[in-house]
Design a protein around this motif. Sequence first.
Motif: not given
Length: 473
Positions: A322-336
Motif C-alpha cells: 500500500l505504501r509503495a502504491n501511495r508513492e506512485g508505484l503500480p498497485a499489486k496484491t500478494i497471494d498466500q
Amino acid sequence: MNAASKKILIADDDSSVRLVLSQAFTRLGYQVRATGNATTLLKWVTDGEGDLIVTDVMMPDENVFDVLPRIRKERPKLPIIVMSAQNTLLTAVNAADAGAFEYISKPFDLDDVTAAARRALSRPADAEASKAQARAMRDERLPLIGRSAPMQEVYRTIARLVGADLTVLILGESGTGKELVARALHELGRRRDGKFVVINLAAVPRERVETELFGRGEGDQGRLIEADGGTLFLDEIGDMPLDAQTRLLRVIDGTEPVLNPKTGRRPNVRIIAATNRDLRGLIQQGLFREDLFFRLNVAPVRLPPLRDRTEDIPDLARTFLLRANREGLPAKTIDQSALDRMKSHAWPGNVRELENLVRRMCALYAEELITARIVDRELQDHTPAAHADEGPVTLASLVERHLSSHFADQPDGVPAAGLYDRVLQEVERPLIQLTLSATRGNQVRAAEILGLNRNTLRKKIQDLGVEMTRGRR
C-alpha cells in the motif's frame, strides 16, 4: 488480605474466555464475577465490588476505553488489566493512557494473566503515573507493525517508557526498526514538541564525530545543542570512537559543561541510543567504555529479528504494498503462496530487507498478482553467494557478505560518503587491538607481527583510539 477475600471482576463478550478465566482464578482461591457487557461491569464497580478488573476492549454495548475514565473517577485505585485481539502499538498505548495496570494481547497465555493479576492485587495501580505513560496518540502514524508476541512485548515496553524521560538503549539487528522505536518514544512522550535529532555514528567519519555532536563553538552548535528541549538519537552508538565516548560521558555527567549560546544554559536533552553490535563484547575488547554503557543502558528495548516473528510478515508485506502504491508505484496484491515463501526466508536484513523486496517487485514486474515464483526469483537473485558448502569460508567472503548486507540496508542502496576509510578502520581497529592483546601490549612485538614500522603502529593506535591494556591476553 488473602486471596479468598479478594474479588476479580471479569468482562468479556466471549463466554469461553469468561469460563477459562473464572475457573483459573477460582482455582487460585479468588472470588470471581463475570459478565459479557460493560454496563454490568460499571454497575458492579459503582456498587463497590471487586479488587481487580480483567476486561476485553471490545464489548457489545461499549468500548472499554470509553468506560475506563468513569471507572477511574468512581474507583481511582482499582487496578485494571486490559486484554485485546487488536494487538497494535495504539492499543497498548491507549491502555496505558487510560490508566490500565497491564495490557495483555489475545490469544493470551493463562499464566501471563494470572501473574499480572497477582502483581496488580499486591501493588495498587497508580492511575496518574499510568496515564502519564502515554499521551495524545489517537492515530497510527507510527509505522510499527506486527501482532506477534515479540512485538507485543515491544509495545508494552514503549507504553511504559513514553511518559518517563529516561535514557533508552535500543538493541537489535540492522533493519529491525530501531529508529522507528526511537521516534515513537519521542512523538508519544513529553518532548514531542521539541526536535528529534538523529546522528548515525556509522555514517560519520571518525575524525568528525565530536564536531558533529558538540560543534566547534562560535556559531557551529552541533547536534547536542540542536536537540535542546527534545531528543537526541545516537544511532549505531557501537561505532562511536573512544575519544568521543569519553567526551559524551563527561557531558552526560556534567563534568564538561556544554552551553546553548541562545539560552546560556546546558541543553536539556533526552538521549536515546541504538546499536546492532554487542556492546558488552566491545567492552571486553576495549572498544567501548563500560561506564558509558551503564549510563546509556538505563532502559533497554530489545527488538526481535524478523525471523523470530514471521507471523507478522503478511501484515508487513501488505502495508509495504500500500505504501509503495501511495508513492506512485503500480498497485499489486500478494497471494498466500508468496507469503508462505517469505515466511521461509531467513531475512538477514530484517524488516528493511522485506520492504526493499516489496518495492522491487512493485517496480520490476508487470504482473498485478505477486506469486511465490516472483518472490523466489527475487530472493535468490539478492542472496549473497558465499555459503559453507561452497568451500572454506575466507575473510574475503565474510567481508563481501557483510558489505552486501550493508549496501542492502541503506534506504536507497547507496552508503554515505567516506565508506572506504570506514571499512579500513573497521578492519584495522580489531586487528591492532587483538595483536596488542596477544603481545600483552608490547608494541615492538606487535609491529613486527603486523609488518608495520613501530612509529606507524603508534600513530594508528592514537588515530584509531585503540586502548592499551598491558598484561592482558
